[in-house]
Design a protein around this motif. Structure first.
Motif, short mmCIF file in Angstrom:
data_model
loop_
_atom_site.label_atom_id
_atom_site.label_comp_id
_atom_site.label_asym_id
_atom_site.label_seq_id
_atom_site.Cartn_x
_atom_site.Cartn_y
_atom_site.Cartn_z
N LEU A 5 0.82 -1.22 0.00
CA LEU A 5 0.00 0.00 0.00
C LEU A 5 0.85 1.26 0.00
N MET A 6 1.94 1.26 0.73
CA MET A 6 2.78 2.45 0.78
C MET A 6 3.62 2.62 -0.49
N LEU A 7 4.03 1.53 -1.12
CA LEU A 7 4.71 1.64 -2.41
C LEU A 7 3.78 2.23 -3.46
N LEU A 8 2.53 1.82 -3.43
CA LEU A 8 1.55 2.38 -4.36
C LEU A 8 1.32 3.87 -4.08
N ARG A 9 1.31 4.23 -2.82
CA ARG A 9 1.13 5.65 -2.49
C ARG A 9 2.30 6.48 -3.00
N MET A 10 3.51 5.99 -2.82
CA MET A 10 4.69 6.72 -3.28
C MET A 10 4.71 6.82 -4.81
N LYS A 11 4.34 5.75 -5.48
CA LYS A 11 4.37 5.73 -6.94
C LYS A 11 3.20 6.51 -7.54
N GLY A 12 2.04 6.39 -6.89
CA GLY A 12 0.81 6.90 -7.47
C GLY A 12 0.08 5.80 -8.20
N ALA A 32 -11.18 -3.51 7.08
CA ALA A 32 -9.93 -3.69 7.82
C ALA A 32 -8.75 -3.08 7.07
N LEU A 33 -8.74 -3.21 5.76
CA LEU A 33 -7.67 -2.61 4.96
C LEU A 33 -7.76 -1.08 5.01
N LEU A 34 -8.98 -0.56 4.93
CA LEU A 34 -9.14 0.90 4.98
C LEU A 34 -8.65 1.46 6.31
N ARG A 35 -8.89 0.75 7.39
CA ARG A 35 -8.52 1.23 8.71
C ARG A 35 -7.02 1.12 8.99
N LEU A 36 -6.26 0.56 8.06
CA LEU A 36 -4.80 0.57 8.21
C LEU A 36 -4.25 1.99 8.17
N ARG A 37 -5.06 2.93 7.73
CA ARG A 37 -4.64 4.34 7.78
C ARG A 37 -4.27 4.73 9.21
N GLY A 76 -0.59 5.79 9.23
CA GLY A 76 -0.54 7.25 9.35
C GLY A 76 -0.77 7.98 8.04
N LEU A 77 -1.08 7.25 6.97
CA LEU A 77 -1.27 7.86 5.66
C LEU A 77 -2.45 7.20 4.95
N ARG A 78 -3.09 7.97 4.12
CA ARG A 78 -4.15 7.45 3.26
C ARG A 78 -3.55 6.47 2.27
N SER A 79 -4.29 5.45 1.91
CA SER A 79 -3.83 4.50 0.89
C SER A 79 -4.85 4.46 -0.25
N CYS A 80 -4.52 3.70 -1.27
CA CYS A 80 -5.41 3.57 -2.42
C CYS A 80 -6.72 2.88 -2.06
N ILE A 81 -6.81 2.27 -0.89
CA ILE A 81 -8.04 1.58 -0.50
C ILE A 81 -9.20 2.57 -0.43
N ASN A 82 -8.91 3.81 -0.07
CA ASN A 82 -9.95 4.83 -0.04
C ASN A 82 -10.57 4.99 -1.43
N THR A 83 -9.73 5.02 -2.46
CA THR A 83 -10.24 5.13 -3.83
C THR A 83 -10.95 3.86 -4.25
N VAL A 84 -10.41 2.71 -3.86
CA VAL A 84 -11.05 1.43 -4.19
C VAL A 84 -12.47 1.38 -3.62
N CYS A 85 -12.66 1.86 -2.40
CA CYS A 85 -14.00 1.87 -1.81
C CYS A 85 -14.96 2.72 -2.63
N ARG A 86 -14.48 3.84 -3.13
CA ARG A 86 -15.31 4.69 -3.98
C ARG A 86 -15.69 3.98 -5.27
N MET A 87 -14.81 3.10 -5.74
CA MET A 87 -15.04 2.42 -7.00
C MET A 87 -15.71 1.04 -6.82
N LEU A 88 -16.17 0.74 -5.63
CA LEU A 88 -16.69 -0.59 -5.33
C LEU A 88 -18.03 -0.86 -6.03
#
Length: 311
Positions: free
Chosen positions: A46-53, A161-166, A170-182
């Motif tokens: 999740l953090m590699l994806l955040r750094m990369k975009g 559970a994945l979303l709450r890993l924030r 300490g950082l938002r992950s792509c899971i927030n976007t995935v939830c929007r696209m569910l």
């Protein structure tokens, strides 16, 4: 296969790393949602994806896999995700907009999680929207009321559970976007709000990859699908499956901010400006559903939906 394969793909270093394909992203999400995923690898991915975009292909793959693991949810006409964390959240007037869309005869499924911000869930009852404690309850509410709010923790506990890993990372992950696209109810139309404008195109591209028919994404109030009535609002998404860009024109002449997070408000006593937020947001949602006279319909519906004490 373990998540290590995907961590290696993303993290090999300059010139060697690459984004995941859609199929790889789907496979990675399937592992992350299962019981055997190593938590260290989940955090690394999740953090590699955040750094990369994230790419649209990755978001589409993640969302496809997350949706596939869910039980059946009755089909809705309009998907309305709500996942903003509330840092700039004022009154959740968009809830009344969603109720108005249901009043116009469209089945609306709201779903979400908003962290420690309780304004949205506290406001649901005042907007006339029931909270479903289970998938069966969501089906009952949709059949009886035409609208339901399904909390993510009841709808998809593993994704929750994945979303709450924030809270751990300490950082938002792509899971927030995935939830929007569910799009759990497989609705033919969806409305989404974002806080960061760059996500508008990302989500539009992912929606097209997923074969969605109609989507509108805007930079909205507090990151929700909520329209500022005194500004021209740029919109992105898809229409009949094709990428689309458009705009919603200003409805009134005013210079105030959409929301003052620290200001007191009363959901039963909306101001004239608040009423324009409500009807304007409803009009944008109705337009996404293909209604040609969306703004006229929204203006007609609001007086009937207005909270009794505000009439």
């Amino acid at each position: 296969m373990t998540l290590a394969t995907f961590v290696q793909t993303l993290g090999r270093g300059p010139g060697r790393s690459r984004s995941l394909t859609r199929d790889e992203a789907a496979a990675a999400m399937k592992i992350m949602l299962g019981p055997d995923a190593a938590p260290e690898a989940v955090g690394a991915l999740l953090m590699l994806l955040r750094m990369k975009g994230e790419t649209a292909e990755e978001i589409a793959g993640f969302a496809q896999a997350a949706q596939a693991t869910m039980p059946h949810i009755p089909k809705a006409d309009l998907d309305w995700p709500s996942y903003a964390a509330g840092r700039t959240r004022g009154a959740p007037w968009f809830l009344f907009s969603a109720r108005m869309v249901a009043d116009a005869g469209h089945r609306v499924l709201l779903h979400g999680w908003n962290g420690t911000d309780h304004k949205i869930r506290d406001g649901l009852s005042q907007a006339g929207i029931g909270i479903a404690a289970s998938l069966d309850a969501a089906e009952t509410l949709l059949a009886r009321e035409g609208i339901a709010y399904l909390p993510l923790e009841h709808m998809h506990p593993a994704l929750f559970a994945l979303l709450r890993l924030r809270e751990v990372l300490g950082l938002r992950s792509c899971i927030n976007t995935v939830c929007r696209m569910l799009n759990p109810a497989r609705a033919s139309a969806s409305v989404q709000g974002v806080f960061h404008p760059s996500y508008r195109l990302l989500q539009a591209d992912a929606a097209q990859l997923l074969g969605w028919q109609n989507l509108t994404v805007i930079k909205g109030g507090g990151g929700e699908f909520e329209r500022h009535p005194a500004k021209d609002i740029a919109a992105f998404g898809v229409r009949t499956g094709a990428l689309w860009e458009g705009s919603f024109h200003a409805l009134i002449d005013d210079t105030r901010r959409l929301a003052e997070p620290t200001a007191a408000y009363d959901l039963m006593q909306p101001s004239v400006f608040d009423e324009q937020i409500i009807s304007g947001t409803a009009a944008a949602a109705l337009a996404t559903l293909g209604m040609a006279d969306a703004e006229d319909t929204a203006r007609r519906l609001w007086p009937a939906r207005k909270p009794r004490d505000a009439a």
